[in-house]
Design a protein around this motif. Structure first.
Motif, mmCIF file in Angstrom:
data_model
loop_
_atom_site.group_PDB
_atom_site.id
_atom_site.type_symbol
_atom_site.label_atom_id
_atom_site.label_comp_id
_atom_site.label_asym_id
_atom_site.label_seq_id
_atom_site.Cartn_x
_atom_site.Cartn_y
_atom_site.Cartn_z
ATOM 1 N N SER A 146 48.110 60.856 53.491
ATOM 2 C CA SER A 146 48.050 59.846 52.498
ATOM 3 C C SER A 146 47.819 60.119 51.192
ATOM 4 C CB SER A 146 47.225 58.703 53.103
ATOM 5 O OG SER A 146 47.635 58.265 54.485
ATOM 6 N N ALA A 147 46.974 60.916 51.024
ATOM 7 C CA ALA A 147 46.382 61.252 49.818
ATOM 8 C C ALA A 147 47.574 62.098 48.991
ATOM 9 C CB ALA A 147 45.025 62.367 49.864
ATOM 10 N N GLY B 191 41.858 66.525 46.671
ATOM 11 C CA GLY B 191 41.164 67.768 46.785
ATOM 12 C C GLY B 191 40.091 67.669 47.963
ATOM 13 N N TYR B 192 39.304 66.522 47.913
ATOM 14 C CA TYR B 192 38.242 66.262 48.855
ATOM 15 C C TYR B 192 38.880 66.166 50.237
ATOM 16 C CZ TYR B 192 34.583 66.031 45.520
ATOM 17 O OH TYR B 192 33.459 66.177 44.468
ATOM 18 N N ALA B 193 40.075 65.627 50.377
ATOM 19 C CA ALA B 193 40.693 65.499 51.641
ATOM 20 C C ALA B 193 41.078 66.828 52.150
ATOM 21 C CB ALA B 193 41.934 64.585 51.553
ATOM 22 N N ARG B 194 41.714 67.856 51.410
ATOM 23 C CA ARG B 194 41.784 69.123 51.824
ATOM 24 C C ARG B 194 40.615 69.984 52.210
ATOM 25 N NH1 ARG B 194 47.150 70.548 47.772
ATOM 26 N NH2 ARG B 194 48.560 69.500 48.749
ATOM 27 N N ALA C 273 42.988 73.150 48.496
ATOM 28 C CA ALA C 273 42.131 72.648 47.522
ATOM 29 C C ALA C 273 41.882 73.330 46.180
ATOM 30 C CB ALA C 273 40.675 72.620 48.431
ATOM 31 N N TYR C 274 42.155 74.707 46.451
ATOM 32 C CA TYR C 274 41.985 75.430 45.276
ATOM 33 C C TYR C 274 43.001 75.150 44.072
ATOM 34 C CZ TYR C 274 41.901 79.612 42.130
ATOM 35 O OH TYR C 274 41.960 80.356 40.928
ATOM 36 N N SER C 275 44.260 74.942 44.528
ATOM 37 C CA SER C 275 45.400 74.537 43.796
ATOM 38 C C SER C 275 45.133 73.245 43.155
ATOM 39 C CB SER C 275 46.815 74.426 44.546
ATOM 40 O OG SER C 275 46.910 73.349 45.352
#
Length: 736
Positions: free
Chosen positions: A224-225, A243-246, A255-257
Motif C-alpha cells: 500500500s505504501a 521507508g518505515y514500512a520497509r 529502506a536505504y534507497s
C-alpha cells in the motif's frame, strides 16, 4: 644527621616479591611435573564414581530427557548398579569460554573421574569471552591447588538445576494489539472512481498502509505504501511511510534507497534525517528472530556496528539541530552516541532532553540506562524513584526495567537482583517490568519469583500469569508453564500469549496433538505472529495433521484446498510460507523450510514458489537454493578462522584443567555439527573423541526421528543415542 632513603625499603620489597614469584614458579613446575607421573583417584562425596557433564543446552537437555540422566540409568544398570554419580552441569546458552571458565570450580566440587564436554555451538551468537584473569587462573595449577584446599566434595544430588530451556525465539511472544482507531473504524474505503484526484488516492493508500501496519500485516503495508509513493514520488509523507514500512518488513536495502532519495529531495527536513538515523541504527543491530541466526537475519544483513551507529548519530543530531522541539529525537540520538562510544555526549544529551521534556519516560529511561551502565548507581536510582512518582504505572515500569537491565548488562548481577526486588514492591506493572529485565538477563527463576509474590486479583493478572508461563518454559518447567497459562486464560479467555505458551508447554512435554490445538487458537487471535506459525509448522511436520476444515485457509497458500494428507508435510509448508510472509528476510525460517523440503526430496519446489511470488526470492537462503549453493544441515554453522581459534583455545583450557585434576576427558561432535577445532584438540591432547554426527547418520534415517519440536535440539531418542555412545566410551576408558 642521616637522611632517610626510600631505596632500601623499595629494594627489600622487590627482593621479597622476587622470592615469592620464584617460589610460586617452582611450586607450579613441581605440580606440573608430578602430574606426569601421578593421577589422583577420583570419587564424589558419596563414594561413587563421579561423571561430570559440562556444556550447553545439549547437555542440559532441552527438548527431551537429557543424556546425563539417561547415562546415569545406563551406567547404574546391571552389576554396577548404584556405582556412579552423573552430574549434569550443562547450562543452556553457554559458549566455550563460559564452559572453560566454570570447569575448575566444578572439578574441585565434584572430583570427577571422567568429564564429558560438549560445547561450541553457541559461539556463533554468544560472544562473551574469558577474562584475562580467569584465563591465567585456568592455566595455573598452583591456583587450583590452593583453591582445592577449601573445596568440599559434593554428590550429584546436590547439583541445582542451572541454565534454562531458552526457547529458540528469544524475543518472546508479542501478540498484535489492534489500535482502537482501526478496530473501531475498520480499513478505510477506496475513493470513488473517476475522481481524478491522485492526491486523494495516495492519501487513501497511505492510511491503508498505516492500518495494515497496525494489524501486523507488514507485506500488505509495504504494498500500500508503494502505491501511495508511485502516485506522489516526491511527497515527504509518502517517502517516510514507505521507508518505515520497509524497515519494519525487514527490507533494509529497499529502506536505504528510500533514505537516499528522501535526503536528496529534502536534505533540510528533520523528519527525513531522523528516518535516516533510524535506518542506520536498525542496520547496526536489527532485532533477531533467532539467536542462532548469525549476522544476516534480514535482507541486507548487518553493517559494522560502530560505523553504523556513527552514521545514525550523525543523522539524529542533524534532526535535533533542525528541530530540537521533537521529543522523540532525544532517546534514539543518545543511544546511538553511547553505542559508538561517546558516553559523555550521550549522557549530556539525554539529560538535556529529560530537562526539556520531564514527562517523557523514554528519555528518562535512556538517561537512567546510561547512568547505571557506567557505575553511577545512586544517581540512576534517584531518577528511577522520581520516575515512579511522576509517570503513570506502565511508563514508570518501563523506566524501572531499563534500570535493572542496565545493571545486568554492566555485569552487576547482585545489584540488579536487589533493585528488581525493591522495584517489584511498587506494584504489578513495576514487577512485570523488573521480571522482563531479569528474563533478558537469563535469570528466569529470579524473574518468576518476583511475579509469584504478587497478590492475587491484580488488574494485570492475565499478563502476569502469561509472563510466568514464559519464565517457567525458559526454566524447563513445562508443567508449571501449562498451569500458569491456564490461570491466565481463566482471567482472559482471549489472551493469545497464554494460548501460545500452553501449546509450547504441551509440545515440550511431548503431547504434540494437543499442542497443535492450543497453538491453532493462538493463531486465530494473532494470525500474523511468526512464532505461532513456526511452532505449528514444526508440529504438523513431525506429528502429522490434515489439510481440511479450519486449516483450509492455510493450505490454500499452496493450492491444497479440499485435499487431505496422512503426513503433515503440506500443512507444515503452508505454515512456513505464512511465517515467511510475516518475516520475509528471516534466514532461520527459510533455513528450516529448505531443510524440510530437502529431506522430503522436494527442494525443487522453491524456485517455482519464488517465481510465483509465494516465497520471497530475495531471502538469502532461498536465493542460495535457486543458485544451487544451499547445503542443508539443520542450523549448520560454518566456522571461520576466528571461530576455530577461539574454540581451540577454550578446548585446550578444558583439557588442561581436566588433566591437572586427574580426570579423564571425553570430547565429541554435536549430532549435526562436527567442529574441526575440537576434533584436532582431542587428537593433540590424546583424549577420546566421540563422533556423534556419524552415529546419528547411521542410526536415524530422518531428522524428525531425533529432533525435538524446536527443530534444533534432540528429543529423548536423540539424547538416548548420545548416552549410549558416552557410556560405551566410559567403559573403554575403565578397561585401560
Amino acid at each position: 644527621m642521616k637522611h632517610f632513603s626510600m631505596r632500601r625499603p623499595v629494594a627489600l620489597a622487590l627482593k621479597l616479591a622476587g622470592v615469592v614469584l620464584l617460589s610460586l614458579a617452582l611450586f607450579e613446575a613441581a605440580l606440573r611435573l608430578s602430574g606426569l607421573f601421578f593421577r589422583r583417584a577420583q570419587s564424589a562425596a558419596d563414594g561413587k564414581t563421579a561423571i561430570l557433564c559440562i556444556g550447553d543446552s545439549f547437555v542440559w537437555g532441552v527438548g527431551g530427557e537429557s543424556f546425563p540422566q539417561q547415562l546415569s540409568e545406563l551406567l547404574n544398570s546391571g552389576e554396577q548398579a548404584g556405582g556412579y554419580s552423573v552430574i549434569n552441569a550443562g547450562k543452556a546458552g553457554a559458549n566455550s569460554a563460559q564452559t572453560a571458565q566454570a570447569l575448575p570450580a566444578l572439578l574441585r566440587a565434584y572430583r570427577p573421574a571422567v568429564v564429558i564436554a560438549l560445547f561450541g555451538m553457541n559461539n556463533s551468537w554468544n560472544s562473551e569471552a574469558m577474562s584475562a584473569w580467569d584465563w591465567l587462573k585456568s592455566k595455573s595449577r598452583a591456583w587450583r591447588f590452593f583453591a582445592s584446599l577449601s573445596a568440599r566434595p559434593q554428590s550429584a544430588q546436590e547439583v541445582a538445576p542451572r541454565g534454562g530451556c531458552e526457547p529458540d525465539f528469544e524475543a518472546g511472544f508479542n501478540y498484535i494489539k489492534v489500535s482502537s482507531g482501526i478496530a473501531a473504524g475498520g480499513l478505510p474505503a477506496l475513493p470513488k472512481s473517476g475522481s481524478g484526484d491522485a492526491g486523494r488516492l495516495a492519501q487513501y493508500y497511505g492510511v491503508l498502509s498505516s492500518a495494515y501496519s497496525g494489524l501486523g500485516h507488514l507485506s500488505e503495508a509495504v504494498q500500500s505504501a508503494e502505491k501511495a509513493f508511485a502516485l506522489e514520488p516526491a511527497d515527504k509523507d509518502a517517502l517516510l511511510r514507505l521507508g518505515y514500512a520497509r524497515l519494519a518488513f525487514g527490507d533494509y536495502d529497499g529502506a536505504y534507497s528510500v533514505a537516499e532519495q528522501a535526503l536528496r529531495l529534502h536534505p533540510g527536513d528533520s523528519e527525513i534525517n531522523f528516518f535516516a538515523g533510524n535506518y542506520y541504527a536498525r542496520r547496526a543491530a536489527p532485532p533477531p528472530l533467532n539467536p542462532m541466526a548469525g549476522t544476516a537475519v534480514f535482507k541486507g544483513g548487518l553493517l559494522d556496528r560502530r560505523q553504523a551507529y556513527e552514521s545514525a548519530s550523525k543523522y539524529f543530531l542533524k534532526a535535533l539541530e533542525l528541530d530540537g522541539g521533537k521529543e522523540s529525537y532525544y532517546a534514539p540520538a543518545a543511544e546511538a552516541l553511547a553505542e559508538c562510544g561517546h558516553y559523555r555526549q550521550a549522557l549530556k544529551l539525554a539529560k538535556t532532553g529529560a530537562a526539556r521534556f520531564p514527562s517523557s519516560s523514554s528519555i528518562a529511561a535512556q538517561a537512567i540506562r546510561l547512568e547505571a551502565g557506567h557505575g553511577r548507581r545512586s544517581a540512576a536510582r534517584s531518577m528511577v524513584l522520581k520516575s515512579l512518582e511522576i509517570f503513570p504505572a506502565a511508563e514508570a515500569a518501563t523506566v524501572a526495567s531499563a534500570y535493572v537491565q542496565a545493571l545486568l548488562e554492566a555485569g552487576r548481577t547482585a545489584q540488579a537482583l536487589e533493585e528488581a526486588r525493591k522495584l517489584s514492591g511498587y506494584g504489578p506493572a513495576a514487577a512485570l517490568a523488573a521480571a522482563s529485565a531479569l528474563k533478558a538477563g537469563k535469570l528466569y527463576a529470579e524473574g518468576a519469583a518476583l511475579l509469584e509474590r504478587l497478590p492475587a486479583g491484580s488488574p494485570d493478572g492475565a499478563d502476569i500469569k502469561a509472563a510466568l508461563a514464559d519464565l517457567y518454559l525458559r526454566a524447563c518447567q513445562a508443567d508449571k508453564a501449562a498451569s500458569a497459562a491456564d490461570e491466565a486464560l481463566k482471567l482472559d479467555s482471549a489472551h493469545a500469549a497464554a494460548f501460545y505458551y500452553k501449546g509450547c508447554a504441551l509440545a515440550f512435554s511431548g503431547d504434540y496433538e494437543k499442542a497443535g490445538l492450543w497453538l491453532e487458537k493462538a493463531r486465530r487471535l494473532a494470525p500474523g505472529n511468526p512464532l505461532v506459525l513456526l511452532q505449528l509448522a514444526r508440529l504438523n511436520y513431525r506429528k502429522g495433521f490434515f489439510c481440511w476444515g479450519d486449516k483450509a485457509g492455510v493450505c490454500a497458500y499452496v493450492g491444497l484446498q479440499g485435499r487431505a494428507f496422512s503426513k503433515g508435510f503440506e500443512s507444515a509448508l503452508g505454515y512456513y510460507i505464512q511465517a515467511l510472509k510475516s518475516q520475509p528476510y528471516s534466514m532461520p525460517i527459510a533455513e528450516e523450510l529448505a531443510a524440510m523440503l530437502y529431506e522430503e526430496g522436494r527442494i525443487g519446489m522453491i524456485p517455482s514458489l519464488c517465481h510465483k511470488g509465494v516465497l520471497p526470492a530475495a531471502n538469502a537462503v532461498l536465493a542460495a537454493v535457486i543458485e544451487n549453493r544451499y547445503l542443508p544441515a539443520g542450523l549448520e554453522i560454518l566456522p571461520d578462522d576466528a571461530f576455530n581459534r577461539r574454540l581451540k583455545r577454550d578446548t585446550a583450557s578444558i583439557a588442561e584443567a581436566a588433566a591437572a585434576s586427574g580426570a579423564r576427558l571425553i570430547l565429541s561432535s554435536y549430532p549435526e555439527n562436527d567442529f574441526a577445532a575440537v576434533r584436532s584438540a582431542a587428537a593433540g591432547f590424546g583424549v577420546p573423541y566421540v563422533d556423534l554426527t556419524a552415529l546419528f547418520r547411521k542410526r536415524f534415517s530422518r531428522r524428525t526421528e531425533f529432533v525435538a519440536y524446536d527443530s534444533f535440539h534432540c528429543n529423548s531418542a536423540g539424547y538416548r543415542l548420545m548416552a549410549e555412545a558416552y557410556a560405551a566410551e566410559i567403559r573403554r576408558l575403565q578397561k585401560r
